[in-house]
Enzyme design. Structure first.
Site, PDB file in Angstrom:
ATOM      1  N   ARG A  52       0.781  -1.278   0.032  1.00  0.00           N
ATOM      2  CA  ARG A  52      -0.012   0.125   0.089  1.00  0.00           C
ATOM      3  C   ARG A  52       0.976   1.116  -0.103  1.00  0.00           C
ATOM      4  O   ARG A  52       0.498   2.295  -0.548  1.00  0.00           O
ATOM      5  CB  ARG A  52      -0.986   0.040   1.258  1.00  0.00           C
ATOM      6  CG  ARG A  52      -1.862   1.145   1.095  1.00  0.00           C
ATOM      7  CD  ARG A  52      -3.039   1.213   1.976  1.00  0.00           C
ATOM      8  NE  ARG A  52      -2.427   1.162   3.337  1.00  0.00           N
ATOM      9  CZ  ARG A  52      -3.130   1.092   4.394  1.00  0.00           C
ATOM     10  NH1 ARG A  52      -4.257   0.489   4.649  1.00  0.00           N
ATOM     11  NH2 ARG A  52      -2.475   1.053   5.690  1.00  0.00           N
ATOM     12  N   ARG A 100       9.667  26.627  -1.116  1.00  0.00           N
ATOM     13  CA  ARG A 100       8.153  26.286  -1.096  1.00  0.00           C
ATOM     14  C   ARG A 100       7.692  26.898  -2.534  1.00  0.00           C
ATOM     15  O   ARG A 100       7.539  27.813  -2.890  1.00  0.00           O
ATOM     16  CB  ARG A 100       7.555  27.330   0.076  1.00  0.00           C
ATOM     17  CG  ARG A 100       6.178  26.969   0.335  1.00  0.00           C
ATOM     18  CD  ARG A 100       5.498  27.863   1.360  1.00  0.00           C
ATOM     19  NE  ARG A 100       4.141  27.028   1.673  1.00  0.00           N
ATOM     20  CZ  ARG A 100       3.044  27.642   0.959  1.00  0.00           C
ATOM     21  NH1 ARG A 100       3.110  28.445  -0.180  1.00  0.00           N
ATOM     22  NH2 ARG A 100       1.839  27.290   1.034  1.00  0.00           N
ATOM     23  N   LYS A 147      -2.951   6.876   1.549  1.00  0.00           N
ATOM     24  CA  LYS A 147      -2.591   6.948   3.074  1.00  0.00           C
ATOM     25  C   LYS A 147      -1.932   8.242   3.268  1.00  0.00           C
ATOM     26  O   LYS A 147      -0.653   8.376   3.533  1.00  0.00           O
ATOM     27  CB  LYS A 147      -2.124   5.879   3.635  1.00  0.00           C
ATOM     28  CG  LYS A 147      -2.187   5.542   5.175  1.00  0.00           C
ATOM     29  CD  LYS A 147      -2.030   4.523   5.708  1.00  0.00           C
ATOM     30  CE  LYS A 147      -2.068   4.335   7.208  1.00  0.00           C
ATOM     31  NZ  LYS A 147      -3.319   4.775   7.944  1.00  0.00           N
ATOM     32  N   LEU A 205     -10.007   4.551   2.926  1.00  0.00           N
ATOM     33  CA  LEU A 205      -8.801   3.950   2.933  1.00  0.00           C
ATOM     34  C   LEU A 205      -8.991   2.444   2.891  1.00  0.00           C
ATOM     35  O   LEU A 205      -9.593   2.006   3.788  1.00  0.00           O
ATOM     36  CB  LEU A 205      -7.819   4.435   4.365  1.00  0.00           C
ATOM     37  CG  LEU A 205      -6.468   3.797   4.126  1.00  0.00           C
ATOM     38  CD1 LEU A 205      -5.609   4.475   3.199  1.00  0.00           C
ATOM     39  CD2 LEU A 205      -5.895   3.757   5.559  1.00  0.00           C
TER      40      LEU A 205
HETATM   41  N1  PDD Z   1      -5.030   4.224  10.709  1.00  0.00           N
HETATM   42  N2  PDD Z   1      -9.232   4.245   7.695  1.00  0.00           N
HETATM   43  C1  PDD Z   1      -8.412   5.125   8.186  1.00  0.00           C
HETATM   44  C2  PDD Z   1      -9.131   6.507   7.929  1.00  0.00           C
HETATM   45  C3  PDD Z   1      -7.343   4.979   8.799  1.00  0.00           C
HETATM   46  O1  PDD Z   1      -6.317   5.909   9.138  1.00  0.00           O
HETATM   47  C4  PDD Z   1      -6.776   3.559   8.929  1.00  0.00           C
HETATM   48  C5  PDD Z   1      -5.235   3.317   9.884  1.00  0.00           C
HETATM   49  C6  PDD Z   1      -7.352   2.584   8.588  1.00  0.00           C
HETATM   50  C7  PDD Z   1      -7.255   1.207   8.798  1.00  0.00           C
HETATM   51  O2  PDD Z   1      -6.295   0.742   7.830  1.00  0.00           O
HETATM   52  P1  PDD Z   1      -5.103  -0.564   8.381  1.00  0.00           P
HETATM   53  O3  PDD Z   1      -5.990  -1.487   8.860  1.00  0.00           O
HETATM   54  O4  PDD Z   1      -4.320  -0.643   7.253  1.00  0.00           O
HETATM   55  O5  PDD Z   1      -4.432  -0.018   9.553  1.00  0.00           O
HETATM   56  C8  PDD Z   1      -8.691   3.004   7.969  1.00  0.00           C
HETATM   57  C9  PDD Z   1      -3.629   4.166  11.262  1.00  0.00           C
HETATM   58  C10 PDD Z   1      -3.649   2.849  12.080  1.00  0.00           C
HETATM   59  C11 PDD Z   1      -3.540   5.543  11.861  1.00  0.00           C
HETATM   60  O6  PDD Z   1      -3.488   6.649  11.215  1.00  0.00           O
HETATM   61  O7  PDD Z   1      -2.857   5.351  13.236  1.00  0.00           O
END
Ligand code: PDD
Length: 291
Positions: A52, A100, A147, A205
């Site tokens: 990812r 910037r 992400k 996500l």
């Molecule tokens: N967060 N949706 C969002 C908006 C997220 O930020 C996350 C993860 C998930 C779950 O994804 P995964 O199973 O790949 O962790 C879904 C991480 C843990 C964080 O920002 O701390």
């Protein structure tokens, strides 16, 4: 044991680790990240997180700062230097330092930062009694599949949820459907026992934990539907839970103050949590047990 962070090829004492003020991560949130759990020295779902990360980078046209195989070695080195066998590893890549300017720099040198820390995981009571969520408008952009470190909407959402006494905020699109939690994916179990979670698209996500849980649910022959669900449907659910790399699976027993089912953690979420950790080959770091 002193704490170290990794910054662009160097292990620095955590307290002194820094990037330049013109790093595009700082200036524009022009970067991506991953959070990976380490349980008993095992990086859970490592492959999925690295994959990812590559996808997020490609979508933003940020080059890999190091090869994926090298990254894996650095991750292990950092965990070892910090003496962490149970904790969270954070990886962030930005488009690097440049004067910037909204346009991409001509010769980007991406910044790679990693931190690693022990964690207490979630309190045992969260698993035994379940947690509350509240619903909030989803005010994010339309590329939630990346992400990105642009997390302001999630920061505001989590703070609002916390101020309302909830563990998580479930964000809701204008059509009334739940997108996901501020830092987790959202799941419900319908009255007739079907596991429902929103399909992967640009609007959520695609959680790595989510993907593994879907695979395990199919292997356990659970009835699963990847489809949208509304807040109203969530209120009527028999069971609900959230998933993420740091939470694994945590049962949700109240949504906007209303009890979910009987108001106690349900069996499907529990089975999926067990299956997730068994699949990773580790014992539950909160509940113990396992193999
Ligand atoms: N967060 N949706 C969002 C908006 C997220 O930020 C996350 C993860 C998930 C779950 O994804 P995964 O199973 O790949 O962790 C879904 C991480 C843990 C964080 O920002 O701390």
């Amino acid at each position: 044991m002193p704490r170290y962070a990794y910054v662009n090829g160097r292990y620095l004492p955590h307290a002194d680790a820094a990037v330049h003020i013109e790093d595009r991560g700082f200036q524009f949130a022009d970067g991506v990240y991953e959070v990976i759990a380490i349980v008993d020295g095992t990086f859970t779902d490592e492959e999925g997180h690295i994959t990812r990360l590559g996808r997020s980078l490609a979508e933003l046209r940020i080059p890999w700062p190091v090869k994926p195989g090298t990254l894996r070695i650095l991750m292990r080195e950092l965990a070892a230097k910090n003496g962490v066998r149970n904790g969270l590893l954070y990886v962030q890549v930005t488009r690097g330092v440049a004067p910037r300017d909204f346009r991409f720099p001509a010769d980007p040198a991406p910044t790679l930062v990693m931190t690693c820390r022990r964690t207490k995981w979630q309190p045992r009571a969260a698993l035994e009694k379940g947690v509350a969520v509240v619903t909030l408008p989803d005010i994010r952009w339309l590329r939630r599949d990346i992400k990105s470190v642009a997390l302001l909407a999630q920061v505001l959402g989590k703070q609002a949820a916390s101020e309302r006494g909830a563990f998580e905020g479930w964000m809701v699109d204008p059509d009334g459907t739940v997108t996901e939690g501020t830092s987790s994916n959202a799941w419900i179990v319908t009255g007739d026992g079907v596991l429902v979670t929103r399909p992967a698209s640009n609007l959520i996500l695609n959680g790595i934990t989510r993907q593994t849980l879907l695979r395990l649910a199919a292997a356990m022959q659970m009835r699963v539907e990847e489809r949208t669900f509304t807040v109203e449907e969530a209120y009527r659910a028999r069971e609900a839970f959230v998933s993420s790399a740091s939470a694994f699976v945590i049962p949700v027993v109240r949504i906007d103050g209303r009890p979910v089912g009987e108001g106690v953690p349900g069996p499907l979420g529990r089975r999926l949590r067990e299956a997730y950790l068994a699949d990773a080959g580790v014992a539950d770091p909160v509940l113990g047990g396992g193999r």
